[in-house]
Scaffold this active site. Structure first.
Site, mmCIF file in Angstrom:
data_model
loop_
_atom_site.group_PDB
_atom_site.id
_atom_site.type_symbol
_atom_site.label_atom_id
_atom_site.label_comp_id
_atom_site.label_asym_id
_atom_site.label_seq_id
_atom_site.Cartn_x
_atom_site.Cartn_y
_atom_site.Cartn_z
ATOM 1 N N ASP A 227 3.352 -3.002 -6.187
ATOM 2 C CA ASP A 227 2.735 -4.060 -6.107
ATOM 3 C C ASP A 227 2.969 -5.293 -5.764
ATOM 4 O O ASP A 227 2.256 -5.985 -5.220
ATOM 5 C CB ASP A 227 2.307 -4.229 -7.805
ATOM 6 C CG ASP A 227 3.300 -4.126 -8.844
ATOM 7 O OD1 ASP A 227 4.472 -4.021 -8.450
ATOM 8 O OD2 ASP A 227 3.192 -4.410 -10.202
ATOM 9 N N ASP A 251 0.214 5.275 2.671
ATOM 10 C CA ASP A 251 -1.196 5.457 2.934
ATOM 11 C C ASP A 251 -1.878 3.797 2.608
ATOM 12 O O ASP A 251 -2.614 3.340 3.644
ATOM 13 C CB ASP A 251 -2.083 6.544 2.074
ATOM 14 C CG ASP A 251 -3.414 6.775 2.789
ATOM 15 O OD1 ASP A 251 -3.675 6.164 3.837
ATOM 16 O OD2 ASP A 251 -4.448 6.968 2.015
HETATM 17 C C1 IPM Z 1 -4.499 8.307 6.957
HETATM 18 C C2 IPM Z 1 -5.915 8.763 6.286
HETATM 19 C C3 IPM Z 1 -5.787 10.237 5.890
HETATM 20 C C4 IPM Z 1 -4.596 10.012 4.619
HETATM 21 C C5 IPM Z 1 -6.999 10.519 5.181
HETATM 22 C C6 IPM Z 1 -8.015 10.721 6.320
HETATM 23 C C7 IPM Z 1 -6.584 11.901 4.487
HETATM 24 O O1 IPM Z 1 -6.242 7.718 5.433
HETATM 25 O O2 IPM Z 1 -3.875 9.087 7.817
HETATM 26 O O3 IPM Z 1 -3.954 7.262 6.524
HETATM 27 O O4 IPM Z 1 -4.818 9.411 3.778
HETATM 28 O O5 IPM Z 1 -3.585 10.458 4.938
HETATM 29 MG MG MG Z 2 -5.061 6.124 5.384
#
Ligand code: IPM
Ligand code: MG
Length: 360
Positions: A227, A251
């Site tokens: 965070d 992500d």
């Molecule tokens: C990324 C995308 C993917 C992930 C999705 C589409 C599954 O958001 O490459 O960051 O979360 O890994």
């Molecule tokens: Mg992503």
């Protein structure tokens, strides 16, 4: 050198941006005396339409036999596309998760930097943008919440969903090593991001990262809660060099870092296993709203191809040449619509590819 490249054009703007990256790779071959052999496979929505699944086992086998994979983008509009009426394991994104797992691509490198030429596009206050930033988000890509057991069931009459966040020490150790190795080639700082004040998986993460750090006495290591990291990314992004983190945190933070750089259309990525093999793709998505209109920005894909030259083929000179060409074309004032600024010449996807190729 001869190299075999598996090409995944994918959905949305994927085919257009990949075409431009191949144009640039072909120019590299011509200039530096290499030959690249391209083999197409289907993945994502186009594979669902043609084969009923987002990625076939034959396609995986083709990718495995190559030296590297170049990917455009996959997926469609999640509210309107029929692909999203299918069960989750048959949707386009399942293909991406499958190829990462099957090829063992546990290390995802997402550079997020402020290009000098694009400082005006940075959404942060001028005094923050002025300092610039250049970080490498190292995201663990084949473990954690995205690969743990999941199910939805009725418990005591209530619909209940469970996802599992699981990591073992080896999975943490190998991504940590990659993170420190990359830091040694950069500014020698690692910020390991976790949620160790709450999660067991994060406490193990922190313990293993501390162990690995002992082998890299020159690298400064700090730990940061996720965070706080999300906040620091907008408050003072210049403090980061390598940001080492698990799958879901990576992500989320990599999208935030990309946005802060103001140029999502410029950011490349590499997903690597323990060998030289890698999958290279832009950090952005398939932008179905502008697909087929020659409006997409091919630079992130072209820069991903440069990462392929550098990390999978050990072609540093060639990678430098591609990156320099991108920089030259930006300095000359050419921009695609997503990064346009006053006084610049707006060009389409194809023309941008032509310009980069011609400056190599
Ligand atoms: C990324 C995308 C993917 C992930 C999705 C589409 C599954 O958001 O490459 O960051 O979360 O890994
Ligand atoms: Mg992503």
């Amino acid at each position: 050198m001869n190299k075999k490249i598996t090409v995944i054009r994918g959905d949305g703007i994927g085919p257009e941006i990949v075409t431009e990256a191949i144009k640039v790779l072909d120019k590299v071959c011509e200039k530096f005396g290499h030959s690249f052999e391209y083999t197409d496979i289907l993945m994502g929505g186009c594979s669902i339409d043609a084969c009923g699944v987002p990625l076939t086992d034959e396609a995986v086998a083709t990718a495995k036999a190559a030296d590297a994979v170049l990917l455009g983008a996959i997926g469609g509009n999640t509210s309107t596309s029929p692909w999203y009426k299918l069960e989750p394991k048959l949707r386009p994104e399942a293909g991406l998760l499958k190829i990462r797992k099957e090829l063992g691509l546990f290390a995802n490198l997402r550079p997020a930097l402020l290009f000098d030429e694009l400082k005006d596009a940075c959404p942060l206050r001028a005094e923050i943008a002025e300092k610039g930033f250049d970080m490498m988000i190292m995201r663990e890509l084949t473990g954690g919440l995205y690969f743990g057991d999941r199910r939805t069931e009725v418990v005591d009459g209530l619909e209940t969903a469970v996802d599992t966040l699981i990591y073992n020490e080896n999975e943490i150790r190998r991504i940590a090593r990659k993170g420190f190795d990359i830091a040694m080639k950069r500014r020698k700082k690692v910020t390991s991001v976790d949620k160790a004040n709450v999660l067991d998986s994060s406490r193990l993460w922190r313990k293993i990262v501390n162990e690995v750090a002992k082998d890299y006495p020159e690298v400064e290591l700090e730990h940061m809660l996720v965070d706080n990291a999300a906040m620091q990314l907008v408050r003072d992004p210049a403090q980061f060099d390598v940001v080492l983190t698990e799958n879901m945190f990576g992500d989320i933070l990599s999208d935030e870092a990309a946005m802060v750089s103001g140029s999502l259309g410029m950011l490349a990525s590499a997903s690597l296993n323990d060998t030289k093999f890698g999958l290279y793709e832009p950090s952005h998505g398939s932008a179905p709203d502008i697909a087929g209109q020659d409006k997409a920005n091919p630079l992130a894909t072209i820069l991903s191809a440069a990462m392929m030259l550098r990390y999978s083929f050990d072609m540093d000179k060639e990678a430098d040449a591609v990156e320099a060409a991108v920089s030259t074309v930006l300095k000359e004032g050419y921009r695609t619509g997503d990064i346009k600024a006053e006084g610049c010449t707006v060009v389409g996807c194809r023309q941008m590819g032509d310009l980069i190729a011609s400056r190599i």
